[in-house]
Motif scaffolding. Sequence first.
Motif, mmCIF file in Angstrom:
data_model
loop_
_atom_site.group_PDB
_atom_site.id
_atom_site.type_symbol
_atom_site.label_atom_id
_atom_site.label_comp_id
_atom_site.label_asym_id
_atom_site.label_seq_id
_atom_site.Cartn_x
_atom_site.Cartn_y
_atom_site.Cartn_z
ATOM 1 N N GLY A 176 -18.383 -14.258 3.424
ATOM 2 C CA GLY A 176 -17.739 -13.019 2.999
ATOM 3 C C GLY A 176 -18.422 -12.410 1.790
ATOM 4 N N ALA A 177 -17.897 -11.290 1.321
ATOM 5 C CA ALA A 177 -18.492 -10.572 0.188
ATOM 6 C C ALA A 177 -18.002 -11.135 -1.142
ATOM 7 C CB ALA A 177 -18.141 -9.085 0.276
ATOM 8 N N TRP A 178 -18.926 -11.228 -2.080
ATOM 9 C CA TRP A 178 -18.557 -11.579 -3.450
ATOM 10 C C TRP A 178 -17.888 -10.369 -4.103
ATOM 11 C CZ3 TRP A 178 -20.270 -15.965 -6.650
ATOM 12 C CH2 TRP A 178 -20.784 -17.011 -5.885
ATOM 13 N N GLY B 159 -30.874 0.396 -6.466
ATOM 14 C CA GLY B 159 -31.921 0.491 -7.475
ATOM 15 C C GLY B 159 -31.476 0.164 -8.875
ATOM 16 N N PHE B 160 -30.265 -0.407 -9.065
ATOM 17 C CA PHE B 160 -29.758 -0.692 -10.410
ATOM 18 C C PHE B 160 -29.671 -2.183 -10.694
ATOM 19 C CE2 PHE B 160 -28.102 3.556 -9.470
ATOM 20 C CZ PHE B 160 -28.546 4.242 -10.597
ATOM 21 N N GLY B 161 -30.312 -2.989 -9.837
ATOM 22 C CA GLY B 161 -30.320 -4.423 -10.076
ATOM 23 C C GLY B 161 -29.374 -5.166 -9.154
ATOM 24 N N ALA B 162 -29.535 -6.488 -9.113
ATOM 25 C CA ALA B 162 -28.762 -7.302 -8.186
ATOM 26 C C ALA B 162 -28.574 -8.703 -8.728
ATOM 27 C CB ALA B 162 -29.452 -7.365 -6.833
ATOM 28 N N ALA B 163 -27.544 -9.365 -8.213
ATOM 29 C CA ALA B 163 -27.350 -10.796 -8.423
ATOM 30 C C ALA B 163 -27.567 -11.477 -7.081
ATOM 31 C CB ALA B 163 -25.944 -11.078 -8.939
ATOM 32 N N TYR B 164 -28.288 -12.584 -7.074
ATOM 33 C CA TYR B 164 -28.639 -13.241 -5.812
ATOM 34 C C TYR B 164 -28.687 -14.744 -6.013
ATOM 35 C CZ TYR B 164 -33.267 -13.605 -7.938
ATOM 36 O OH TYR B 164 -34.310 -13.879 -8.795
ATOM 37 N N VAL B 165 -28.718 -15.467 -4.909
ATOM 38 C CA VAL B 165 -28.882 -16.916 -4.926
ATOM 39 C C VAL B 165 -30.027 -17.284 -3.989
ATOM 40 C CG1 VAL B 165 -27.168 -17.264 -3.077
ATOM 41 C CG2 VAL B 165 -27.728 -19.144 -4.621
ATOM 42 N N LEU B 166 -30.826 -18.252 -4.406
ATOM 43 C CA LEU B 166 -31.902 -18.795 -3.572
ATOM 44 C C LEU B 166 -31.524 -20.211 -3.162
ATOM 45 C CD1 LEU B 166 -35.167 -17.627 -5.383
ATOM 46 C CD2 LEU B 166 -34.374 -16.916 -3.136
ATOM 47 N N THR B 167 -31.526 -20.475 -1.860
ATOM 48 C CA THR B 167 -31.105 -21.767 -1.327
ATOM 49 C C THR B 167 -32.289 -22.456 -0.655
ATOM 50 O OG1 THR B 167 -28.920 -20.820 -0.888
ATOM 51 C CG2 THR B 167 -29.435 -22.924 0.172
ATOM 52 N N PRO B 168 -32.572 -23.726 -1.024
ATOM 53 C CA PRO B 168 -33.689 -24.427 -0.382
ATOM 54 C C PRO B 168 -33.348 -24.813 1.050
ATOM 55 C CG PRO B 168 -32.523 -25.905 -1.880
ATOM 56 C CD PRO B 168 -31.910 -24.549 -2.061
ATOM 57 N N GLY B 169 -34.357 -24.753 1.903
ATOM 58 C CA GLY B 169 -34.178 -25.119 3.297
ATOM 59 C C GLY B 169 -35.214 -26.119 3.747
ATOM 60 N N ALA B 170 -35.259 -26.361 5.025
ATOM 61 C CA ALA B 170 -36.192 -27.330 5.587
ATOM 62 C C ALA B 170 -37.627 -26.842 5.442
ATOM 63 C CB ALA B 170 -35.865 -27.560 7.061
ATOM 64 N N GLY B 171 -38.535 -27.767 5.223
ATOM 65 C CA GLY B 171 -39.944 -27.437 5.156
ATOM 66 C C GLY B 171 -40.361 -26.690 3.913
ATOM 67 N N GLY B 172 -39.531 -26.709 2.883
ATOM 68 C CA GLY B 172 -39.888 -26.047 1.635
ATOM 69 C C GLY B 172 -39.637 -24.559 1.612
ATOM 70 N N THR B 173 -38.996 -24.021 2.653
ATOM 71 C CA THR B 173 -38.699 -22.588 2.705
ATOM 72 C C THR B 173 -37.359 -22.309 2.044
ATOM 73 O OG1 THR B 173 -39.914 -22.364 4.787
ATOM 74 C CG2 THR B 173 -38.373 -20.606 4.230
ATOM 75 N N TRP B 174 -37.350 -21.310 1.179
ATOM 76 C CA TRP B 174 -36.111 -20.902 0.509
ATOM 77 C C TRP B 174 -35.598 -19.605 1.134
ATOM 78 C CZ3 TRP B 174 -34.180 -22.924 -4.436
ATOM 79 C CH2 TRP B 174 -34.841 -24.090 -4.844
ATOM 80 N N SER B 175 -34.283 -19.443 1.127
ATOM 81 C CA SER B 175 -33.674 -18.213 1.645
ATOM 82 C C SER B 175 -32.876 -17.539 0.538
ATOM 83 C CB SER B 175 -32.760 -18.512 2.839
ATOM 84 O OG SER B 175 -31.716 -19.402 2.461
ATOM 85 N N GLU B 176 -32.931 -16.219 0.518
ATOM 86 C CA GLU B 176 -32.222 -15.437 -0.503
ATOM 87 C C GLU B 176 -30.958 -14.821 0.083
ATOM 88 O OE1 GLU B 176 -32.612 -11.497 -3.322
ATOM 89 O OE2 GLU B 176 -32.945 -11.512 -1.170
ATOM 90 N N THR B 177 -29.877 -14.890 -0.701
ATOM 91 C CA THR B 177 -28.630 -14.247 -0.338
ATOM 92 C C THR B 177 -28.213 -13.312 -1.463
ATOM 93 O OG1 THR B 177 -27.901 -16.162 0.943
ATOM 94 C CG2 THR B 177 -26.210 -14.575 0.310
ATOM 95 N N LEU B 178 -27.990 -12.054 -1.144
ATOM 96 C CA LEU B 178 -27.550 -11.082 -2.140
ATOM 97 C C LEU B 178 -26.069 -11.289 -2.425
ATOM 98 C CD1 LEU B 178 -28.335 -8.476 -3.764
ATOM 99 C CD2 LEU B 178 -27.392 -7.187 -1.835
ATOM 100 N N LEU B 179 -25.732 -11.521 -3.697
ATOM 101 C CA LEU B 179 -24.338 -11.668 -4.092
ATOM 102 C C LEU B 179 -23.703 -10.322 -4.418
ATOM 103 C CD1 LEU B 179 -24.503 -14.816 -6.401
ATOM 104 C CD2 LEU B 179 -24.268 -14.684 -3.913
ATOM 105 N N TYR B 180 -24.475 -9.492 -5.126
ATOM 106 C CA TYR B 180 -23.932 -8.171 -5.484
ATOM 107 C C TYR B 180 -25.068 -7.232 -5.859
ATOM 108 C CZ TYR B 180 -21.022 -4.532 -7.498
ATOM 109 O OH TYR B 180 -20.415 -3.328 -7.753
#
Length: 286
Positions: A71-73, A1-22
Amino acid sequence: GFGAAYVLTPGAGGTWSETLLYGFQGGSDGAIPDAPLSPGPSGAYYGTTFAGGSSGNGTVFELKPPAQPGGAWTETVLYSFKGGNDGSGPKAGVTTGAKGVLYGTTFGGGTGAAGTVFLLTPPAGGVGTWTESVIYSFNGGGDGSGPQAPVTLNQGNLYGTTCCGTPGGTVFRLSHAPAGSWTKATLFNFATYATGAFPSGNLAIDTKGVLYGVTTAGGPSQAGIVFSLAPVSKGKPYKLTTIHSFTNGTDGGAPYGGVVLLTSGTLYVSVTAGCNFGVGGILQFV
């Protein structure tokens, strides 16, 4: 609940996926990362948290990618603000300068208790403790207070805004002397709400030295403006030109995020109010 850093990666068909960095834990690692991340060496990122840290007054941190994919950031706090003369509560991200130096602002703290501009110097050889130095402490009033935007680095000078003071905020420049000291100049005071008030986003600068920015309020409709500031002559205040005055209608209002300037001269601005559904949007100015 204190916030996060993440990355959004584009995929096929216009769908994006989110990955939590920290995910921040709210303790010594920091809490409430309010600002964008800045790229660092070897795929790392630098950022700030408004709160948390060893004294609860915010941090500057580094996120390093894992040695192996999947792996983990790793988050490392480069500096924890103490809340005194060193500053407190950074609301903006950091700007990378020569030799890995990081420049930033804090909303509070400093000798004038009205915010600071600081730099962080990396340790020699990349191992050890980073060193924080306050370049300037704001004093409120006509000097400005509460910087909540990153500084823009151009030809060795730093340009930025304070959201408050004067009473509507300021645009400033910090010039670096060869001896190592910094000199602050106020380029413009938003002294009346009619001209705009409370600049809170980043500035952009073109090849002629003209600055571009936004105010979150003020202007004819009190909904903020997009402006440019052009140098008139050495040692004199810059000349303000209003590019657009927001109305909180279909054009939006209350732009908090600063501006993006393309080499073509096109400006992009995000607004938090108005537009087609009344909840903001992204505008283009050509």
